[in-house]
Write an enzyme that holds these catalytic residues in place. Structure first.
Site, PDB file in Angstrom:
ATOM      1  N   THR A  84     -57.074  30.878 -26.071  1.00 23.10           N
ATOM      2  CA  THR A  84     -57.533  30.448 -24.737  1.00 23.10           C
ATOM      3  C   THR A  84     -56.350  30.607 -23.773  1.00 23.10           C
ATOM      4  OG1 THR A  84     -57.028  28.175 -25.427  1.00 23.10           O
ATOM      5  CG2 THR A  84     -59.348  28.845 -25.477  1.00 23.10           C
ATOM      6  N   ARG A 158     -47.930  21.783 -35.087  1.00 25.08           N
ATOM      7  CA  ARG A 158     -46.828  22.486 -34.420  1.00 25.08           C
ATOM      8  C   ARG A 158     -46.490  23.744 -35.196  1.00 25.08           C
ATOM      9  NH1 ARG A 158     -42.846  17.671 -35.172  1.00 25.08           N
ATOM     10  NH2 ARG A 158     -44.249  17.618 -36.945  1.00 25.08           N
ATOM     11  N   GLU A 159     -46.050  24.780 -34.482  1.00 28.85           N
ATOM     12  CA  GLU A 159     -45.578  25.974 -35.176  1.00 28.85           C
ATOM     13  C   GLU A 159     -44.324  25.602 -35.956  1.00 28.85           C
ATOM     14  OE1 GLU A 159     -45.225  29.430 -32.685  1.00 28.85           O
ATOM     15  OE2 GLU A 159     -47.166  29.023 -31.780  1.00 28.85           O
ATOM     16  N   LEU A 258     -37.186  12.982 -27.315  1.00 20.78           N
ATOM     17  CA  LEU A 258     -36.209  12.541 -26.319  1.00 20.78           C
ATOM     18  C   LEU A 258     -34.947  13.398 -26.375  1.00 20.78           C
ATOM     19  CD1 LEU A 258     -36.392   8.620 -26.419  1.00 20.78           C
ATOM     20  CD2 LEU A 258     -37.269  10.167 -24.664  1.00 20.78           C
ATOM     21  N   CYS A 268     -47.879  26.884 -26.095  1.00 22.45           N
ATOM     22  CA  CYS A 268     -48.875  25.884 -25.696  1.00 22.45           C
ATOM     23  C   CYS A 268     -48.490  24.929 -24.562  1.00 22.45           C
ATOM     24  CB  CYS A 268     -49.336  25.106 -26.913  1.00 22.45           C
ATOM     25  SG  CYS A 268     -50.380  26.153 -27.952  1.00 22.45           S
ATOM     26  N   LYS A 271     -48.738  26.739 -21.175  1.00 19.46           N
ATOM     27  CA  LYS A 271     -50.137  27.158 -20.926  1.00 19.46           C
ATOM     28  C   LYS A 271     -51.037  25.949 -20.676  1.00 19.46           C
ATOM     29  CE  LYS A 271     -52.652  28.193 -24.857  1.00 19.46           C
ATOM     30  NZ  LYS A 271     -53.815  27.335 -24.917  1.00 19.46           N
ATOM     31  N   ARG A 334     -42.447  33.256 -27.035  1.00 21.97           N
ATOM     32  CA  ARG A 334     -43.294  33.027 -25.857  1.00 21.97           C
ATOM     33  C   ARG A 334     -42.771  31.851 -25.023  1.00 21.97           C
ATOM     34  NH1 ARG A 334     -49.132  33.072 -28.651  1.00 21.97           N
ATOM     35  NH2 ARG A 334     -47.883  32.299 -30.378  1.00 21.97           N
TER      36      ARG A 334
END
Ligand SMILES: NC(=O)C1=CN([C@@H]2O[C@H](COP(=O)(O)OP(=O)(O)OC[C@H]3O[C@@H](n4cnc5c(N)ncnc54)[C@H](O)[C@@H]3O)[C@@H](O)[C@H]2O)C=CC1
Ligand SMILES: O=C(O)[C@H]1O[C@H](OP(=O)(O)OP(=O)(O)OC[C@H]2O[C@@H](n3ccc(=O)[nH]c3=O)[C@H](O)[C@@H]2O)[C@H](O)[C@@H](O)[C@@H]1O
Length: 430
Positions: A84, A158-159, A258, A268, A271, A334
């Site tokens: 998306t 998470r990647e 933090l 993500c 985006k 990215r």
């Protein structure tokens, strides 16, 4: 249970392998034949710890892959894990997932079995009801709500830790508009809920869509807030990490996310924050705080360059950039913060030499004229300054390598380098 997963990228491959591991029969569907062939051989086309092990265990058994959407007809549930992406103006481009929803509808048309289609992708509130359900109806030639129903189940993995994040989540969000759909979704997750005991959140479809954006917007905002506080700390000669350690002790704040520095990147956060801002504006609300969250993030690489310029005349200087991926443990570049940093150096006329343990080839496609070194020591050798952009563990152990620099100026954007008397060290927020 028979489950189809449409889209075999980071999310699709991970959930397909994990559902098989949880005891379901899974069919992965992708338009890319190479991805499908590799999955059937038990190989992932993405790098995630533990994923190849799961695939080699289940491929050809509980997990098969195909390019043919008709495989859906034998399944009870279909997950849509399609991209998306953002449009130029930041708003969500739902065309790929709309196309996938239409194909799922076509595959289900004329059937008689009940089927639940679950949106796994991140989509702005209203997308499932206003775009995806009509696309399924269009393909199926029948209204959604009787035989075919639709749910929404956002993903928080998470990647770099996708498999463990999926199998050991804090929460599972089950979005649906009726009891039957909630129950079917619950049956899919039952083995995981029994094993990992996450909180289970029953939500409407719209709420489930929004929970995902709220989650990512909150995390991105938390990092931008600590970065803003960190920038102020730097002005006062205060170490922001000592401040973060203290405030993180307050349960209401929490110690995670933090780590201040050069900011957030990846596929993500940028985006999703942009899509939420665009959706809010379209709905008539000005998301001023989220605008600032992005503005603070955009400023951090410039602040690193300004720190470098305090010590080095950058024009014509040889500057090493250490770390190119958006975070350690991945070759994904990215929205990596290294991109604006390299752009800024090139604009200032620097001679850039870059190094990353795994992401070099990806960055070379973007900046073919930059020099790439095979090791951090090689990048540092003869350099007049260095920017540390990613917190790869190996950068913590560079020690003597800085001595090979022509002038040992180290600007650390991730608090990974150990300061020493032999280097001129500047932390971004400490
Ligand atoms: N990457 C991540 O860490 C996370 C991503 N998400 C969301 O999950 C969704 C998917 O993201 P990723 O898995 O990262 O995407 P991706 O780009 O890694 O993978 C998408 C896959 O879909 C396939 N595909 C494209 N069009 C297709 C079609 N019409 N039919 C079948 N397959 C098709 C592509 O070949 C590709 O293998 C996005 O909405 C993303 O925001 C959510 C949580 C985490
Ligand atoms: O929607 C998504 O795709 C995913 O986005 C993020 O996961 P990811 O982008 O893989 O990586 P994170 O570990 O969250 O890191 C994102 C960025 O924030 C930065 N970060 C993170 C934490 C921190 O304290 N400080 C900081 O600058 C990282 O360096 C990185 O650039 C979320 O953490 C996942 O929950 C979500 O599912």
């Amino acid at each position: 249970m028979n489950i189809a997963v449409v889209g075999s990228g980071y999310v699709g491959t991970t959930i397909a392998a994990c559902f098989a591991d949880l005891g379901h029969d899974v069919t992965a569907i992708d338009i890319d034949e190479d991805i499908v062939e590799r999955l059937n051989r038990g190989e992932a086309s993405i790098h995630e710890p533990g994923l190849d092990e799961l695939l080699s265990e289940h491929a050809g058994g509980r997990l098969t892959a195909t390019t043919d959407y008709d495989a859906i007809t034998d399944c009870d549930v279909t997950f849509l894990a399609l991209p998306t992406p953002s449009r130029e103006d930041g708003s969500i481009d739902a065309s790929i997932i709309e196309g996938g929803a239409r194909s799922v509808g076509e595959a289900l048309s004329g059937g008689s079995e009940e089927h639940l289609v679950v949106v796994k992708s991140t989509v702005v509130p209203g997308t499932t009801e206003e775009a995806l359900i009509p696309a399924i109806e269009d393909g199926a030639g029948e209204a959604v709500g009787e035989r075919i129903r639709v749910g929404m189940n956002p993903e928080f993995l998470r990647e770099g830790s996708a498999v463990t994040d999926f199998l050991e989540p804090d929460k599972v969000v089950l979005g649906a508009s009726d009891d039957w759909s909630h129950e079917r979704l619950e049956s899919v997750f039952e083995p995981l809920i029994e094993r990992a005991e996450p909180a289970v959140v029953e939500a409407t479809v719209r709420e489930a869509e929004m929970i995902k954006y709220a989650n990512n917007a909150f995390l991105a905002s938390k990092i931008s807030l600590i970065n803003e506080i960190g920038n102020v700390c730097k002005e006062f000669g205060i170490d922001a990490y000592r401040i973060a350690d203290a405030i993180g002790l307050d349960d209401r704040i929490g110690e995670q996310f933090l780590r201040s520095g050069v900011g957030w990147g990846g596929s993500c956060f940028p985006k999703d924050v942009d899509a939420l801002r665009a959706a809010a504006r379209e709905a008539g609300y000005e998301p001023e705080l989220l605008d600032s969250v992005v503005a603070v993030n955009d400023r951090q690489p410039e602040r690193m360059l300004a720190l470098l310029e305090k010590h080095v005349d950058v024009e014509g200087a040889r500057i090493a950039v250490l770390g190119l991926s958006f975070k350690p443990g991945t070759d994904d570049i990215r929205n990596s913060r290294s991109i604006p940093a390299i752009e800024g150096l090139v604009e200032r006329g620097a001679d850039v030499v870059a190094y990353d343990p795994v992401a070099t080839e990806n960055m070379r496609e973007l900046f073919p004229d930059v020099e790439y070194a095979d090791s951090a020591s090689e990048a540092l050798s003869g350099a007049d300054g260095t920017l540390v952009m990613t917190d790869w563990d190996e950068f913590a152990a560079l020690g003597d390598a800085f001595e090979g620099m022509a002038s040992p100026v180290v600007i650390d954007g991730r608090r990974i380098v150990e300061p020493s008397e032999s280097i001129t060290y500047e932390g971004l927020t400490w």
